[in-house]
Scaffold this motif. Sequence first.
Motif, PDB file in Angstrom:
ATOM      1  N   MET A   1      -3.173  -9.674  -2.027  1.00 17.69           N
ATOM      2  CA  MET A   1      -3.599 -10.823  -2.984  1.00 17.69           C
ATOM      3  C   MET A   1      -4.594 -11.696  -2.118  1.00 17.69           C
ATOM      4  SD  MET A   1      -1.199 -13.180  -5.284  1.00 17.69           S
ATOM      5  CE  MET A   1      -1.835 -14.848  -5.540  1.00 17.69           C
ATOM      6  N   TYR A   2      -4.184 -12.257  -0.930  1.00 19.11           N
ATOM      7  CA  TYR A   2      -4.973 -13.186  -0.047  1.00 19.11           C
ATOM      8  C   TYR A   2      -5.796 -12.395   0.732  1.00 19.11           C
ATOM      9  CZ  TYR A   2      -1.001 -15.896  -1.643  1.00 19.11           C
ATOM     10  OH  TYR A   2       0.037 -16.671  -2.576  1.00 19.11           O
ATOM     11  N   LEU A   3      -5.838 -11.214   1.187  1.00 24.58           N
ATOM     12  CA  LEU A   3      -6.582 -10.720   1.986  1.00 24.58           C
ATOM     13  C   LEU A   3      -8.101 -10.511   1.473  1.00 24.58           C
ATOM     14  CD1 LEU A   3      -5.991  -9.515   4.708  1.00 24.58           C
ATOM     15  CD2 LEU A   3      -5.745  -7.222   3.577  1.00 24.58           C
ATOM     16  N   SER A   4      -8.270 -10.481   0.140  1.00 23.02           N
ATOM     17  CA  SER A   4      -9.734 -10.365  -0.235  1.00 23.02           C
ATOM     18  C   SER A   4     -10.580 -11.732   0.128  1.00 23.02           C
ATOM     19  CB  SER A   4      -9.885 -10.348  -1.512  1.00 23.02           C
ATOM     20  OG  SER A   4      -9.141 -11.295  -2.247  1.00 23.02           O
TER      21      SER A   4
ATOM     22  N   HIS B   1       4.318  -2.769   9.175  1.00 18.58           N
ATOM     23  CA  HIS B   1       4.074  -3.772   8.364  1.00 18.58           C
ATOM     24  C   HIS B   1       2.262  -4.089   8.423  1.00 18.58           C
ATOM     25  CE1 HIS B   1       7.595  -5.178   6.535  1.00 18.58           C
ATOM     26  NE2 HIS B   1       8.249  -5.264   8.240  1.00 18.58           N
TER      27      HIS B   1
ATOM     28  N   GLN C   1      -4.514  -1.600   4.930  1.00 16.55           N
ATOM     29  CA  GLN C   1      -4.711  -0.649   4.079  1.00 16.55           C
ATOM     30  C   GLN C   1      -5.337  -1.486   2.722  1.00 16.55           C
ATOM     31  OE1 GLN C   1      -1.474   1.949   2.938  1.00 16.55           O
ATOM     32  NE2 GLN C   1      -0.599   0.679   1.436  1.00 16.55           N
ATOM     33  N   GLN C   2      -4.998  -2.581   2.659  1.00 11.45           N
ATOM     34  CA  GLN C   2      -5.648  -3.476   1.404  1.00 11.45           C
ATOM     35  C   GLN C   2      -7.027  -3.740   1.520  1.00 11.45           C
ATOM     36  OE1 GLN C   2      -3.061  -6.298   0.461  1.00 11.45           O
ATOM     37  NE2 GLN C   2      -1.379  -5.138   0.799  1.00 11.45           N
ATOM     38  N   ASP C   3      -7.646  -3.588   2.780  1.00 13.29           N
ATOM     39  CA  ASP C   3      -8.946  -4.043   3.112  1.00 13.29           C
ATOM     40  C   ASP C   3      -9.447  -3.356   4.229  1.00 13.29           C
ATOM     41  OD1 ASP C   3     -11.477  -5.440   3.909  1.00 13.29           O
ATOM     42  OD2 ASP C   3     -10.922  -6.922   2.654  1.00 13.29           O
ATOM     43  N   SER C   4     -10.383  -2.392   4.171  1.00 18.89           N
ATOM     44  CA  SER C   4     -10.840  -1.564   5.268  1.00 18.89           C
ATOM     45  C   SER C   4     -11.681  -2.247   6.175  1.00 18.89           C
ATOM     46  CB  SER C   4     -11.482  -0.198   4.590  1.00 18.89           C
ATOM     47  OG  SER C   4     -12.601  -0.810   3.906  1.00 18.89           O
TER      48      SER C   4
ATOM     49  N   HIS D   1      -0.113  -1.770   9.036  1.00 20.55           N
ATOM     50  CA  HIS D   1      -0.621  -0.649   8.289  1.00 20.55           C
ATOM     51  C   HIS D   1      -0.463  -0.911   6.865  1.00 20.55           C
ATOM     52  CE1 HIS D   1      -1.826   2.320  11.615  1.00 20.55           C
ATOM     53  NE2 HIS D   1      -1.050   1.506  12.302  1.00 20.55           N
ATOM     54  N   GLN D   2       0.394  -1.350   6.360  1.00 15.93           N
ATOM     55  CA  GLN D   2       0.907  -1.668   5.095  1.00 15.93           C
ATOM     56  C   GLN D   2      -0.396  -3.029   4.616  1.00 15.93           C
ATOM     57  OE1 GLN D   2       4.496  -2.641   4.607  1.00 15.93           O
ATOM     58  NE2 GLN D   2       5.459  -0.406   3.997  1.00 15.93           N
ATOM     59  N   LEU D   3      -0.273  -3.905   5.292  1.00 20.50           N
ATOM     60  CA  LEU D   3      -1.176  -5.151   5.115  1.00 20.50           C
ATOM     61  C   LEU D   3      -2.699  -4.574   5.174  1.00 20.50           C
ATOM     62  CD1 LEU D   3      -1.700  -8.190   4.770  1.00 20.50           C
ATOM     63  CD2 LEU D   3      -1.752  -8.415   7.487  1.00 20.50           C
TER      64      LEU D   3
END
Length: 110
Positions: free
Chosen positions: A1-4, A27, A33-36, A29-31
């Motif tokens: 949500m905040y990564l964008s 943790h 993967q939301q933004d490449s 890798h999970q985080l």
Amino acid sequence: MYLSRAFAVVFVVDSADHGRLPLAKRHLHQLIQQDSVVPLLVLANKQDLQNAHHIPEIHDALALSEICENRKLFLIGTYVTKDGSEISSGIQDTKEFLAQLLLEHSAEMK
């Protein structure tokens, strides 16, 4: 949500806590993967301790080569003494890196 809306991700690991590195890897890798493409700064803390993993070992333990294809990646060793009398050059490198990323991000927003 905040990564964008992030201009970078700062991830801190305890270099001397060998048992928790697999959890840290999961943790991270999970985080990520939301933004490449968001830049990643990994701080390998407690580098002053005798049992601390060295930087290449941290790189391997976190499998950073799997997640850094299209992103800027920086892995910096850090430490701070208990009384704060000594701060590693990695802390200064981190400040400079974040300042540079913030400038780049601000320029892109204009």
